[in-house]
Design a protein around this motif. Structure first.
Motif, PDB file in Angstrom:
ATOM      1  N   SER A  93     -11.744  -4.869 -90.994  1.00 22.91           N
ATOM      2  CA  SER A  93     -11.402  -3.453 -90.936  1.00 22.91           C
ATOM      3  C   SER A  93     -11.037  -3.102 -89.508  1.00 22.91           C
ATOM      4  O   SER A  93     -11.047  -3.953 -88.618  1.00 22.91           O
ATOM      5  CB  SER A  93     -12.592  -2.592 -91.389  1.00 22.91           C
ATOM      6  N   SER A  94     -10.730  -1.823 -89.288  1.00 20.16           N
ATOM      7  CA  SER A  94     -10.377  -1.377 -87.942  1.00 20.16           C
ATOM      8  C   SER A  94     -11.571  -1.397 -87.000  1.00 20.16           C
ATOM      9  O   SER A  94     -11.416  -1.351 -85.784  1.00 20.16           O
ATOM     10  CB  SER A  94      -9.810   0.047 -88.007  1.00 20.16           C
ATOM     11  N   ALA A  98     -11.303  -6.713 -86.497  1.00 19.68           N
ATOM     12  CA  ALA A  98      -9.995  -6.056 -86.551  1.00 19.68           C
ATOM     13  C   ALA A  98      -8.843  -7.008 -86.228  1.00 19.68           C
ATOM     14  O   ALA A  98      -7.857  -7.057 -86.959  1.00 19.68           O
ATOM     15  CB  ALA A  98      -9.978  -4.863 -85.598  1.00 19.68           C
ATOM     16  N   LEU A 102      -5.987  -8.162 -88.845  1.00 16.38           N
ATOM     17  CA  LEU A 102      -4.594  -7.778 -88.598  1.00 16.38           C
ATOM     18  C   LEU A 102      -3.677  -8.993 -88.675  1.00 16.38           C
ATOM     19  O   LEU A 102      -2.630  -8.970 -89.336  1.00 16.38           O
ATOM     20  CB  LEU A 102      -4.473  -7.102 -87.227  1.00 16.38           C
ATOM     21  N   GLY A 132      -4.317   0.684 -87.090  1.00 15.15           N
ATOM     22  CA  GLY A 132      -4.093  -0.635 -87.660  1.00 15.15           C
ATOM     23  C   GLY A 132      -2.923  -0.703 -88.615  1.00 15.15           C
ATOM     24  O   GLY A 132      -2.126  -1.649 -88.581  1.00 15.15           O
ATOM     25  N   ILE A 136       0.363  -3.131 -88.206  1.00 10.39           N
ATOM     26  CA  ILE A 136       0.729  -4.107 -89.235  1.00 10.39           C
ATOM     27  C   ILE A 136       2.158  -3.873 -89.719  1.00 10.39           C
ATOM     28  O   ILE A 136       2.954  -4.814 -89.854  1.00 10.39           O
ATOM     29  CB  ILE A 136      -0.261  -4.048 -90.407  1.00 10.39           C
TER      30      ILE A 136
END
Length: 204
Positions: A93-94, A98, A102, A132, A136
């Protein structure tokens, strides 16, 4: 024992509940006509998570989609439900893992998979867009598609995301937007555009 129940039994109970709920509801799909077979980034609000496998697989019955799910306790439950519903997983997750998440997400897009993200997850605030999803999209050059659902009857939890669980025997409207690009936009511009698109059919 409590931990075992939450991680090994509860997801199966919730899976069958979700299947029952969506089987008994009338489903109306408001999907944009998209002929492209390119990989997309599908985004949905955290509180609308449970509806989106149904929404996605109506659009792409034989599609391959990988959802980014956090490593927290709620994430473990959602991850198992999503796996049972036919959705692949990217863990992270962020706020945790992370960079790895990503990189993994961009690799999945380059390999031809769709990916699913919750821009306000895993901790909110509700209806916020984390950087994020912008990173992406811009690094992979993938376009974004918004997923929303609106049930006619539902329970709404008091959690930060105001999580929505439809009630059985109602109607659910599913929305899938046209793909859009954030190429060349500054971070705040991109976040604002994504939020505007996502709010179009959001639950209050």
């Amino acid at each position: 024992m409590k931990k075992y129940f939450k991680t090994n039994i509860l997801p199966y109970i919730l899976y069958f509940l979700v299947k029952f709920i969506y089987f008994t509801n009338k489903k109306v799909f408001h999907h944009s006509k998209i002929s492209s077979d390119e990989s997309f980034i599908f985004v949905a609000w955290h509180g609308d998570l449970l509806a989106q496998p149904t929404n996605y697989f109506k659009f792409r019955p034989n599609g391959t989609v990988k959802a980014m799910i956090s490593h927290n306790k709620d994430g473990e439950i959602i991850a198992k439900i999503y796996a049972l519903l036919g959705t692949g997983l990217i863990r992270g997750s962020s706020s945790k893992g992370a960079a790895k998440a990503l990189i993994s997400t961009i690799k999945e897009i380059k390999a031809g998979s769709d990916v699913a993200l919750t821009p306000d997850g895993p901790r909110g605030p509700r209806f916020s867009v984390a950087p994020g999803v912008v990173a992406i999209a811009q690094k992979s050059n993938a376009k974004i598609i918004v997923l929303n659902s609106k049930p006619s009857k539902y329970w709404q939890f008091s959690s930060w995301d105001k999580f929505i669980l439809p009630k059985p025997f109602g109607k659910i409207d599913f929305y899938l937007s046209q793909p859009f690009s954030i190429e060349g936009l500054e971070l705040e511009e991109a976040k604002e555009l994504i939020k505007d698109k996502m709010m179009a059919h959001s639950m209050p």
